[in-house]
Design a protein around this motif. Structure first.
Motif, PDB file in Angstrom:
ATOM      1  N   GLY A 107      13.359   0.304  -3.601  1.00 26.24           N
ATOM      2  CA  GLY A 107      12.026   0.263  -2.698  1.00 26.24           C
ATOM      3  C   GLY A 107      12.902  -0.767  -1.556  1.00 26.24           C
ATOM      4  N   ASP A 108      11.019  -1.818  -1.698  1.00 27.44           N
ATOM      5  CA  ASP A 108      11.686  -1.934   0.333  1.00 27.44           C
ATOM      6  C   ASP A 108      13.123  -2.994   0.800  1.00 27.44           C
ATOM      7  OD1 ASP A 108      10.361   0.072   1.033  1.00 27.44           O
ATOM      8  OD2 ASP A 108       8.617  -1.633   1.767  1.00 27.44           O
ATOM      9  N   THR A 109      13.427  -3.614  -0.905  1.00 24.07           N
ATOM     10  CA  THR A 109      15.089  -3.923  -0.494  1.00 24.07           C
ATOM     11  C   THR A 109      16.243  -3.520   0.337  1.00 24.07           C
ATOM     12  OG1 THR A 109      14.427  -5.253  -2.618  1.00 24.07           O
ATOM     13  CG2 THR A 109      16.836  -5.486  -2.010  1.00 24.07           C
ATOM     14  N   SER A 121       1.035  -0.948   0.001  1.00 27.61           N
ATOM     15  CA  SER A 121       0.322   0.255  -0.148  1.00 27.61           C
ATOM     16  C   SER A 121       0.439   1.709  -0.101  1.00 27.61           C
ATOM     17  CB  SER A 121      -1.071   0.617   1.270  1.00 27.61           C
ATOM     18  OG  SER A 121       0.289  -0.186   3.019  1.00 27.61           O
ATOM     19  N   ASP A 122       2.120   1.206   1.098  1.00 27.09           N
ATOM     20  CA  ASP A 122       2.623   2.958   0.760  1.00 27.09           C
ATOM     21  C   ASP A 122       3.558   3.021  -0.028  1.00 27.09           C
ATOM     22  OD1 ASP A 122       3.947   0.081   1.963  1.00 27.09           O
ATOM     23  OD2 ASP A 122       5.356   1.198   2.552  1.00 27.09           O
ATOM     24  N   HIS A 123       3.653   2.658  -1.221  1.00 26.18           N
ATOM     25  CA  HIS A 123       4.140   2.520  -2.299  1.00 26.18           C
ATOM     26  C   HIS A 123       3.147   2.529  -3.765  1.00 26.18           C
ATOM     27  CE1 HIS A 123       8.247   1.478  -0.669  1.00 26.18           C
ATOM     28  NE2 HIS A 123       7.947   0.959  -0.127  1.00 26.18           N
ATOM     29  N   VAL A 124       2.102   2.019  -3.705  1.00 28.99           N
ATOM     30  CA  VAL A 124       0.706   1.687  -5.446  1.00 28.99           C
ATOM     31  C   VAL A 124       0.310   1.805  -4.254  1.00 28.99           C
ATOM     32  CG1 VAL A 124       2.051  -0.576  -5.444  1.00 28.99           C
ATOM     33  CG2 VAL A 124      -0.554  -0.120  -3.853  1.00 28.99           C
ATOM     34  N   GLY A 177      13.570   2.667   0.790  1.00 31.35           N
ATOM     35  CA  GLY A 177      12.242   2.854   0.328  1.00 31.35           C
ATOM     36  C   GLY A 177      11.537   3.363   1.423  1.00 31.35           C
ATOM     37  N   HIS A 178      12.697   3.043   2.579  1.00 30.21           N
ATOM     38  CA  HIS A 178      12.445   3.686   4.152  1.00 30.21           C
ATOM     39  C   HIS A 178      13.185   4.038   4.602  1.00 30.21           C
ATOM     40  CE1 HIS A 178       7.564   2.580   3.844  1.00 30.21           C
ATOM     41  NE2 HIS A 178       8.380   1.460   3.186  1.00 30.21           N
ATOM     42  N   GLY A 179      13.497   6.030   5.238  1.00 28.93           N
ATOM     43  CA  GLY A 179      14.135   6.430   5.428  1.00 28.93           C
ATOM     44  C   GLY A 179      15.355   6.785   4.295  1.00 28.93           C
TER      45      GLY A 179
HETATM   46 ZN    ZN Z   1       7.457   0.174   2.480  1.00 25.63          ZN
END
Ligand code: ZN
Length: 252
Positions: A185-187, A83-86, A225-227
């Protein structure tokens, strides 16, 4: 943190002319923002992720309009299906973007009819008005172009879509060789615990091997993805985080 606008305080970073990272977009967690990116050439503009809210996607769109502008083919690359990406995808889609993602995103995005938004609403204990006000009029759809293996896009600049499962099977990382930037992304998480609950030791081992693979790239800057934006050495911290977690699991 309650943000009724669904925007938070995003920051725009110019990586070089035509290449931007946007950090600190709205995230339901409050403390952790969501990131996105833009890669452009005279021939096209590619967005990387669309944020968690319609307001976030509009912010990303406005960055592209003000910094790049012009009428050219548009792409939206989704790094995975969460959800936080799409959730902002309708904004780019309505502007005519072709959406590109891993085929494993399909089962989460097809026939959605508001179900995923409802799921987040329940999770957050929001009224339907709150969900509408914060998330906006979310509308999910199946991507136009699906990939299963590493794929190179030539849109006036080369963009490599690298299949990097681990966080989830649909994870891809976006590498732009000419600016030596990785939109991971969240990788990759910067300075934060990794979200590992979507897999177990088997998936985490795959995740480590993908991070090892990313280490072979010529990278100047990573947009996680975050940070915050970070350097290549953050890959080692992510690997160590996962390796430690696996040791802890073994010790029970
Ligand atoms: Zn995320």
């Amino acid at each position: 943190m309650k943000d009724s606008r669904g925007l938070s305080n995003p920051k725009v970073h110019t990586i070089r002319d035509g290449v931007y990272a946007i950090t600190g977009l709205y995230h339901v967690s409050g403390g952790m923002g969501t990131n996105a990116g833009i890669i452009s050439s005279p021939e096209a503009i590619a967005f990387i992720d669309s944020g968690m809210t319609i307001a976030s996607a509009q912010f990303i769109w406005n960055v592209a309009q003000s910094k790049i502008g012009g009428d050219r083919p548009l792409y939206l690359i989704l790094t995975h299906h969460h959800s936080d990406h799409v959730f902002g995808m309708r904004v780019m889609k309505e502007q005519g973007s072709k959406v590109i993602a891993h085929s494993a995103t399909c089962k989460f995005l097809e026939n959605d009819n508001g179900k995923y938004k409802q799921f987040i609403r329940n999770l957050m204990n929001w009224s339907s008005e709150e969900a509408d006000r914060i998330l906006g009029d979310v509308w999910l759809s199946v991507p136009d172009l699906l990939i299963d293996v590493d794929t190179t896009l030539h849109i006036g600049t080369e963009i490599q879509l690298l299949v990097t499962p681990g966080h989830v099977p649909s994870s891809i990382s976006v590498y732009h060789p000419s600016s030596r930037t990785l939109f991971a992304g969240d990788t990759v998480y910067e300075g934060l615990p990794l979200t590992t609950r979507f897999g177990g030791p088997e998936e985490w081992q795959v995740w480590i091997s993908q991070l090892e693979r990313l280490k072979n790239l010529d990278i100047e800057l990573i947009c996680p993805g975050h940070g915050n934006l970070c350097r290549k050495k953050e890959l080692d911290r992510n690997i160590e985080f996962l390796a430690d977690l696996m040791v802890k699991m073994e010790q029970g």
